[in-house]
Design a protein around this motif. Sequence first.
Motif, PDB file in Angstrom:
ATOM      1  N   VAL A   1     -53.721 -10.739 -33.895  1.00 50.60           N
ATOM      2  CA  VAL A   1     -52.663 -11.181 -32.985  1.00 50.60           C
ATOM      3  C   VAL A   1     -52.957 -12.550 -32.369  1.00 50.60           C
ATOM      4  N   ALA A   2     -54.243 -12.943 -32.338  1.00 53.26           N
ATOM      5  CA  ALA A   2     -54.598 -14.264 -31.808  1.00 53.26           C
ATOM      6  C   ALA A   2     -53.972 -15.383 -32.641  1.00 53.26           C
ATOM      7  N   LYS A   3     -53.627 -15.085 -33.888  1.00 53.53           N
ATOM      8  CA  LYS A   3     -53.036 -16.101 -34.764  1.00 53.53           C
ATOM      9  C   LYS A   3     -51.505 -16.128 -34.677  1.00 53.53           C
ATOM     10  N   LEU A   4     -50.931 -15.243 -33.866  1.00 54.12           N
ATOM     11  CA  LEU A   4     -49.484 -15.189 -33.725  1.00 54.12           C
ATOM     12  C   LEU A   4     -49.045 -16.012 -32.511  1.00 54.12           C
ATOM     13  N   SER A   5     -47.752 -16.283 -32.439  1.00 55.96           N
ATOM     14  CA  SER A   5     -47.225 -17.076 -31.331  1.00 55.96           C
ATOM     15  C   SER A   5     -47.259 -16.270 -30.034  1.00 55.96           C
ATOM     16  N   ILE A   6     -47.125 -16.980 -28.908  1.00 58.72           N
ATOM     17  CA  ILE A   6     -47.075 -16.312 -27.612  1.00 58.72           C
ATOM     18  C   ILE A   6     -45.903 -15.330 -27.562  1.00 58.72           C
TER      19      ILE A   6
END
Length: 226
Positions: A141-146
Motif C-alpha cells: 500500500v506504500a506504493k499506492l496514492s494517498i
Amino acid sequence: MTIELKHVRYSYPDTPDKLVLDINHWTVAAGEQIFVHGPSGGGKSTLLNLLSGILQADTGEVSVLGQRLDIINGRQRDRFRADHIGYIFQQFNLIPYLDAIDNIQLAHQFASKKTLSSLKADIKSLLSSFYIDPTDWHKPVAKLSIGQQQRIAIARAIINKPELLIADEPTSSLDQSNRDNFMSELMAMVAKYNTTLIFVSHDLSLAKHFNRIDGLAEINSAGADH
C-alpha cells in the motif's frame, strides 16, 4: 441507544488540571449518522478515542452498544472494539509493506465473531466499490496514492460490518473528486448495513451528507478552553 455519555470528563495525564472533555449528557440512537464538527485541538479525536475505548474517561459513564467502557479493563476494551467498532483513522494506520487485501484481512483476524467463508470475495467487492483497480490489489500500500490508501482504510473499517463506525477527519487527504466518491460510498455502506456513524471533521462542506449535525462546543463544556 448506541451511545450514551453521562457526566464524562477527561484530561490528558500530563495536564490533569486542564479538561479536554466535559460532557454532561450526549446520546446517539442506533442507525444514526452524525456529523460532529469543531476546530483542530478542540477535543474531537479525544471524544472518538473514548467512544472506541482507546482512552478511558477520568469520570462519568461511557456506554457503547450497551457496554460500559468506563468500567472494563484495557484488554476487554480492545476486544470490544475489534468485535463491534470500525475505525477510519486520519493517518490511515495501514501496514505499508502489506497489500490492500492483507491490510483489510487484518481487521477480520482481530475480530472473533466472523467466518472466513466469503471474506476474500467481500474484500474484493469492497475494493471494487471504492474504485481500487485489481492491478493494485497486490501492491504494497506504500506504493499506492494517498487517495487509494484512504479508501483501503475505509474498506478495512467496514469489512466486519460493525454496528458502530467512527471516522476521524477521513477526507482530509482527498481531492474533490475522491472526496465526493468517498462520501457517496461511505453513506451507501452505512445505509446498507444500518450502521451507526460518528463522522468528525472541521470541514463543514461535508455536513450536507448528514441529517444530524452536532458542534462539539455545544456538547463539550470544556470546549471554551480551546
